[in-house]
Scaffold this motif. Structure first.
Motif, mmCIF file in Angstrom:
data_model
loop_
_atom_site.group_PDB
_atom_site.id
_atom_site.type_symbol
_atom_site.label_atom_id
_atom_site.label_comp_id
_atom_site.label_asym_id
_atom_site.label_seq_id
_atom_site.Cartn_x
_atom_site.Cartn_y
_atom_site.Cartn_z
ATOM 1 N N GLU A 464 0.669 -1.099 -0.217
ATOM 2 C CA GLU A 464 -0.030 0.000 0.323
ATOM 3 C C GLU A 464 0.811 1.217 -0.209
ATOM 4 N N ILE A 465 1.876 1.358 0.516
ATOM 5 C CA ILE A 465 2.605 2.516 0.580
ATOM 6 C C ILE A 465 3.054 2.832 -1.007
ATOM 7 N N CYS A 466 3.955 1.239 -1.503
ATOM 8 C CA CYS A 466 4.349 1.661 -3.339
ATOM 9 C C CYS A 466 3.031 2.636 -3.938
ATOM 10 N N VAL A 467 1.685 1.859 -3.846
ATOM 11 C CA VAL A 467 1.291 3.046 -4.302
ATOM 12 C C VAL A 467 0.573 4.319 -4.282
ATOM 13 N N LEU A 468 1.042 4.780 -2.840
ATOM 14 C CA LEU A 468 0.698 5.883 -2.177
ATOM 15 C C LEU A 468 1.766 6.434 -2.669
ATOM 16 N N THR A 469 2.914 6.489 -2.439
ATOM 17 C CA THR A 469 4.607 7.422 -2.812
ATOM 18 C C THR A 469 5.820 6.997 -3.999
ATOM 19 N N LYS A 470 4.639 5.725 -4.566
ATOM 20 C CA LYS A 470 5.756 4.770 -5.781
ATOM 21 C C LYS A 470 7.607 4.805 -4.744
ATOM 22 N N GLY A 471 7.418 3.973 -3.771
ATOM 23 C CA GLY A 471 9.072 4.142 -3.294
ATOM 24 C C GLY A 471 8.958 2.698 -3.800
ATOM 25 N N LYS A 472 10.014 2.004 -2.665
ATOM 26 C CA LYS A 472 10.981 0.899 -2.717
ATOM 27 C C LYS A 472 9.999 0.424 -1.599
ATOM 28 N N HIS A 473 9.987 -1.293 -2.076
ATOM 29 C CA HIS A 473 9.388 -2.603 -1.607
ATOM 30 C C HIS A 473 10.585 -3.199 -0.406
ATOM 31 N N GLN A 491 -0.395 4.701 -11.105
ATOM 32 C CA GLN A 491 -0.882 6.055 -11.464
ATOM 33 C C GLN A 491 -2.785 5.476 -12.045
ATOM 34 N N GLY A 492 -2.809 4.487 -11.464
ATOM 35 C CA GLY A 492 -4.304 3.850 -11.800
ATOM 36 C C GLY A 492 -5.288 4.569 -10.420
#
Length: 522
Positions: A464-473, A491-492
């Protein structure tokens, strides 16, 4: 008179009418919805019929449905009984059979009259013809003459002729009456024209049935095919005995050879059908000897030709039904065949080929369909309902989607993508850039990092953090079993947030609160 809702469709939207007229209105079923498109359109069709002010039976009315099924049964009994009566009963029909003949003739005469008030659905239009003049012209130009021929009241003629014959004491007049009776019985063969009505009734039952359309069409196609084959064999068996009877059983006919002159009707009929089937499947002549007169010779040839035609029709229909059965499974096999040729041509390693085949099996389950094409062809409302039924339980478990606006949830649902991972697949790698969040529909996923290890199962989520911040796993996600997941891209998600500024602010606060750590550490 008491007012009530019309059955099926008369009650759609609260439309009411008198009890007996409600039976003439279109009922609400799959076929009427398919033709008219909605319940409101069916209700408008009911209103149109009521406003016409004429007594017409609608093609989709309840009374027409039961009437067609009743007529189909009566017609089939006639097509069985008429050849039996002519060939085997020797003029001794009994009061019960005479009564059935009179009843059938009366019913078919009534049917001819009713057809002038039966609404019609043209092949090139979805609007039922309810105008009496148009119905009359259409019927007179199509099935009126065959129906009148089939409804010719032979039963009445035979009934009164039998009464006259039984009351006649003069031998010469009795012989003359017997010849007249024989002529009338042969003339009664015109009632076999009712076979055309049986086919029409089958087609009508398909149209008015309130069941799954494809299943109904397949069932009635199979049923009509086997009923026609049965009638062909039955008629052929009756003809086998009827023709020698017309010749008064010559010495070289098969009936005398088999010593059936004084046999019971069941024995005669059994031998006739046996000979017919033997000739139709080209097994034998139905007896030890070949036919010795030209009449029996022609009967044998006609039987063999009809058998060839029956076999051809049976094979053609069976082939068509098999070809139209389960097209998605056939398409899947075709795709898999092309895939195997591709993998062989590209000389992929056997282990990789096996994993690709397993993926297709897990992804499609032996049924090939284009999910995006299916979703794109339905309305937005239906698309939301489909995805809501499939994924709403998954979103409800995610804190950032709880207590959110329903319209925002629907917008997020439209951005979900279905994905399948095989056992051992790495879904996400630690420290790799990520732009997607995953919801586990079925399967198990293991999370591995330096500081922790955790197993997830049906209904869980990660990323969920990746979809919020586009960060690293922050952990590696590996499929422990075959997994069916839904994914939400960054993007979606951003596109879904458009138009919901309050939701965006709440999520930005959530990101600041948790920093770069997700609830599952990924």
């Amino acid at each position: 008179m008491e007012k009530q809702k019309a059955p099926g469709s008369g009650g759609v939207g609260g439309l009411v009418t008198s009890g007996w007229r409600a039976l003439l209105l279109p009922q609400l079923n799959r076929q009427s919805l398919y033709v008219y498109g909605s319940e409101i359109a069916v209700e408008e069709e009911c209103t149109r019929q009521l406003q016409s002010g004429v007594l017409v039976i609608h093609p989709f009315s309840l009374i027409r449905s039961y009437y067609i099924m009743c007529m189909m049964a009566i017609t089939f009994l006639n097509l069985i009984g008429i050849p039996m009566e002519i060939a085997f009963l020797d003029g001794v029909n009994g009061l019960g059979w005479e009564g059935f003949n009179v009843f059938s003739d009366t019913l078919f005469l009534i049917d001819v009259a009713l057809n002038f008030r039966m609404g019609i659905i043209p092949e090139d239009s979805e609007v039922a013809i309810l105008d009496l003049k148009q119905i009359r012209i259409s019927y007179l130009r199509s099935w009126f003459i065959p129906d009148v021929i089939a409804a010719f009241p032979i039963g009445y003629i035979l009934f009164f002729a039998d009464l006259q014959y039984n009351n006649e004491d003069n031998p010469s007049k009795a012989n003359r009456m017997m010849r007249i009776l024989m002529f009338v019985r042969i003339l009664s063969l015109i009632r076999l024209v009712r076979v055309s009505r049986l086919v029409r009734f089958f087609n009508e039952v398909e149209k008015v049935s309130n069941a799954n359309l494809e299943v109904v069409r397949l069932f009635f196609r199979i049923l009509s095919l086997f009923m026609m084959i049965f009638l062909l064999c039955h008629w052929n068996g009756c003809i086998q005995y009827f023709v020698p009877m017309l010749e008064e059983f010559p010495a070289d006919c098969w009936v005398r050879k088999e010593n059936l002159m004084n046999a019971t009707v069941s024995v005669k009929y059994s031998w006739g059908v046996f000979r017919a089937l033997s000739q139709m499947i080209a097994l034998s002549y139905g007896s030890m000897d070949a036919p010795t007169n030209y009449v029996e010779l022609w009967i044998v040839m006609v039987s063999m030709i009809s058998g060839c035609m029956m076999y051809t029709v049976l094979v053609a229909n069976a082939t068509t039904m098999i070809a139209n059965t389960d097209p998605t499974a056939k398409e899947y096999k075709s795709k898999m065949c092309r895939l195997e040729h591709y993998m062989t041509f590209m000389k992929l390693p056997p282990e990789l080929q096996l994993r690709i085949s397993k993926y297709y099996q897990a992804r499609y389950g032996g049924k090939w369909f284009d999910e995006n094409d299916v979703i794109d062809t339905v309305s937005t409302a239906l698309k939301e309902e489909i995805l809501l039924a499939m994924c709403s339980r998954l979103l409800k478990k995610v804190p950032m989607f709880q207590n959110q606006d329903a319209h925002f949830i629907n917008a997020v649902l439209l951005k979900l993508s279905y994905e399948v991972f095989l056992e051992g697949d790495v879904i996400a790698r630690e420290n790799a850039p990520g732009d997607r969040m995953f919801f586990i529909d079925h399967g198990e996923v293991g999370l591995e990092a330096h500081s922790f290890q955790k197993d997830l199962c049906d209904g869980d989520y990660f990323g969920e953090i990746c979809v919020l911040t586009k960060g690293k796993h922050l952990a590696t996600a590996r499929a422990l079993t075959d997994c069916q997941c839904f994914s939400l891209s960054w993007q979606g998600f951003q596109q879904a947030l458009v138009g919901f500024p309050d939701v965006r602010k709440d999520l930005e606060k959530l990101v600041q609160l948790h920093g770069d750590q997700g609830s599952n550490g990924v």
